[in-house]
Design a protein around this motif. Structure first.
Motif, short mmCIF file in Angstrom:
data_model
loop_
_atom_site.label_atom_id
_atom_site.label_comp_id
_atom_site.label_asym_id
_atom_site.label_seq_id
_atom_site.Cartn_x
_atom_site.Cartn_y
_atom_site.Cartn_z
N ASP A 15 122.64 -32.77 43.54
CA ASP A 15 122.57 -32.66 45.00
C ASP A 15 123.13 -31.30 45.43
OD1 ASP A 15 122.86 -32.87 47.78
OD2 ASP A 15 123.26 -35.02 47.67
N PRO A 16 122.32 -30.47 46.09
CA PRO A 16 122.80 -29.13 46.49
C PRO A 16 123.91 -29.17 47.54
CG PRO A 16 120.63 -29.55 47.42
CD PRO A 16 120.94 -30.70 46.50
N ARG A 17 124.09 -30.31 48.21
CA ARG A 17 125.17 -30.40 49.21
C ARG A 17 126.53 -30.53 48.55
NH1 ARG A 17 122.89 -35.47 52.38
NH2 ARG A 17 122.56 -36.05 50.21
N VAL A 18 126.54 -30.95 47.30
CA VAL A 18 127.80 -31.19 46.59
C VAL A 18 127.99 -30.07 45.57
CG1 VAL A 18 129.11 -32.82 45.22
CG2 VAL A 18 127.48 -33.66 46.90
N ARG A 19 128.65 -29.00 46.03
CA ARG A 19 128.95 -27.86 45.17
C ARG A 19 130.43 -27.55 45.28
NH1 ARG A 19 124.90 -26.06 48.44
NH2 ARG A 19 126.36 -24.68 49.45
N MET A 20 130.99 -27.09 44.19
CA MET A 20 132.38 -26.62 44.18
C MET A 20 133.34 -27.68 44.74
SD MET A 20 132.00 -23.77 42.73
CE MET A 20 133.62 -23.10 42.87
N VAL A 21 133.20 -28.89 44.26
CA VAL A 21 134.05 -30.00 44.68
C VAL A 21 135.05 -30.29 43.57
CG1 VAL A 21 134.07 -32.48 45.20
CG2 VAL A 21 132.29 -31.03 46.16
N THR A 22 136.29 -30.49 43.97
CA THR A 22 137.34 -30.86 43.04
C THR A 22 137.82 -32.26 43.38
OG1 THR A 22 138.04 -28.56 42.86
CG2 THR A 22 139.62 -30.23 42.15
N ILE A 23 137.89 -33.13 42.40
CA ILE A 23 138.43 -34.48 42.60
C ILE A 23 139.95 -34.35 42.45
CG2 ILE A 23 138.46 -36.87 41.80
CD1 ILE A 23 135.75 -35.95 42.96
N THR A 24 140.67 -34.58 43.54
CA THR A 24 142.13 -34.37 43.53
C THR A 24 142.91 -35.64 43.22
OG1 THR A 24 142.24 -34.66 45.92
CG2 THR A 24 142.00 -32.41 45.10
N GLY A 25 142.28 -36.79 43.36
CA GLY A 25 142.99 -38.03 43.07
C GLY A 25 142.10 -39.23 43.29
N VAL A 26 142.52 -40.35 42.70
CA VAL A 26 141.80 -41.61 42.85
C VAL A 26 142.83 -42.71 43.00
CG1 VAL A 26 140.24 -43.27 41.76
CG2 VAL A 26 139.82 -40.82 41.48
N ASP A 28 133.86 -24.32 55.14
CA ASP A 28 134.04 -24.48 56.58
C ASP A 28 133.71 -25.91 56.97
OD1 ASP A 28 131.30 -24.56 56.38
OD2 ASP A 28 130.94 -22.77 57.56
N ALA A 29 133.92 -26.24 58.23
CA ALA A 29 133.76 -27.63 58.69
C ALA A 29 132.34 -28.14 58.51
CB ALA A 29 134.19 -27.74 60.15
N ALA A 30 131.34 -27.31 58.79
CA ALA A 30 129.95 -27.75 58.67
C ALA A 30 129.59 -28.04 57.21
CB ALA A 30 129.01 -26.69 59.25
N THR A 31 129.99 -27.15 56.32
CA THR A 31 129.71 -27.35 54.90
C THR A 31 130.46 -28.55 54.37
OG1 THR A 31 129.40 -24.97 54.67
CG2 THR A 31 129.68 -26.22 52.64
N LEU A 32 131.68 -28.77 54.86
CA LEU A 32 132.48 -29.91 54.44
C LEU A 32 131.82 -31.22 54.87
CD1 LEU A 32 135.05 -30.80 53.05
CD2 LEU A 32 136.22 -30.62 55.22
N ALA A 33 131.26 -31.24 56.07
CA ALA A 33 130.54 -32.43 56.54
C ALA A 33 129.32 -32.70 55.66
CB ALA A 33 130.12 -32.26 57.99
N GLU A 34 128.61 -31.64 55.27
CA GLU A 34 127.47 -31.79 54.37
C GLU A 34 127.90 -32.32 53.01
OE1 GLU A 34 124.86 -28.53 53.43
OE2 GLU A 34 124.46 -28.19 55.55
N THR A 35 129.00 -31.79 52.50
CA THR A 35 129.52 -32.23 51.21
C THR A 35 129.90 -33.70 51.26
OG1 THR A 35 130.31 -30.00 50.71
CG2 THR A 35 131.29 -31.81 49.45
N SER A 36 130.59 -34.10 52.33
CA SER A 36 130.97 -35.51 52.49
C SER A 36 129.73 -36.41 52.52
CB SER A 36 131.79 -35.71 53.77
OG SER A 36 133.02 -35.06 53.67
N ALA A 37 128.72 -35.99 53.27
CA ALA A 37 127.48 -36.76 53.34
C ALA A 37 126.80 -36.84 51.98
CB ALA A 37 126.53 -36.15 54.37
N GLY A 38 126.80 -35.74 51.25
CA GLY A 38 126.21 -35.72 49.91
C GLY A 38 126.93 -36.67 48.96
N LEU A 39 128.25 -36.69 49.03
CA LEU A 39 129.02 -37.59 48.17
C LEU A 39 128.77 -39.05 48.54
CD1 LEU A 39 132.37 -35.64 47.90
CD2 LEU A 39 130.79 -36.15 46.03
N ARG A 40 128.69 -39.35 49.85
CA ARG A 40 128.39 -40.73 50.27
C ARG A 40 127.02 -41.16 49.77
NH1 ARG A 40 130.75 -39.06 54.95
NH2 ARG A 40 128.75 -38.78 55.99
#
Length: 120
Positions: free
Chosen positions: A28-39, A57-69
């Motif tokens: 998924d191109p929305r999920v780039r450069m993500v680090t899992i910090t804890g579970v 930035d906030a817009a990219t972060l919202a996209e990343t969150s949507a991609g992860l969901r």
């Protein structure tokens, strides 16, 4: 949330496996450069809160969150192929802002020190 040695081991394994799956399998191109910090895993192992960080930035972060969901089902099934537990927890992704806050505080400290040096 009460943690037991077993839930801690499962949480640690989920964190390691998800980091690898995100790096090698998720396209998924929305999920780039993500680090899992804890579970955090519930006592019954039915739910897992996955904390992630992304310097964006906030817009990219919202996209990343949507991609992860959207990818949660794929990630859960990929975890099922890798882990030896009866039920794979439902994954809920939560943004962890501590890294960004640390970067911001370090920048503010550097600016304050630079400003104090200029005043001498």
């Amino acid at each position: 949330m009460r943690t037991t040695p077993r839930t801690r081991r499962v949480a640690d394994q989920i964190q390691r496996e998800l980091a690898e799956i995100l790096h090698t399998e998720l396209k998924d191109p929305r999920v780039r450069m993500v680090t899992i910090t804890g579970v955090e895993v519930s006592a019954d192992l039915a739910h897992a809160k996955v904390y992630f960080s992304a310097l964006a930035d906030a817009a990219t972060l919202a996209e990343t969150s949507a991609g992860l969901r959207c990818a949660a089902g794929f990630l859960r099934s990929a975890l099922g192929r890798r882990m030896r537990i009866h039920n794979i927890p439902e994954l809920t992704f939560v943004h962890d802002a501590t890294v960004e806050q640390g970067v911001r505080l370090a920048r503010l400290i550097d600016e304050a020190i630079a400003g104090r040096d200029d005043g001498k």
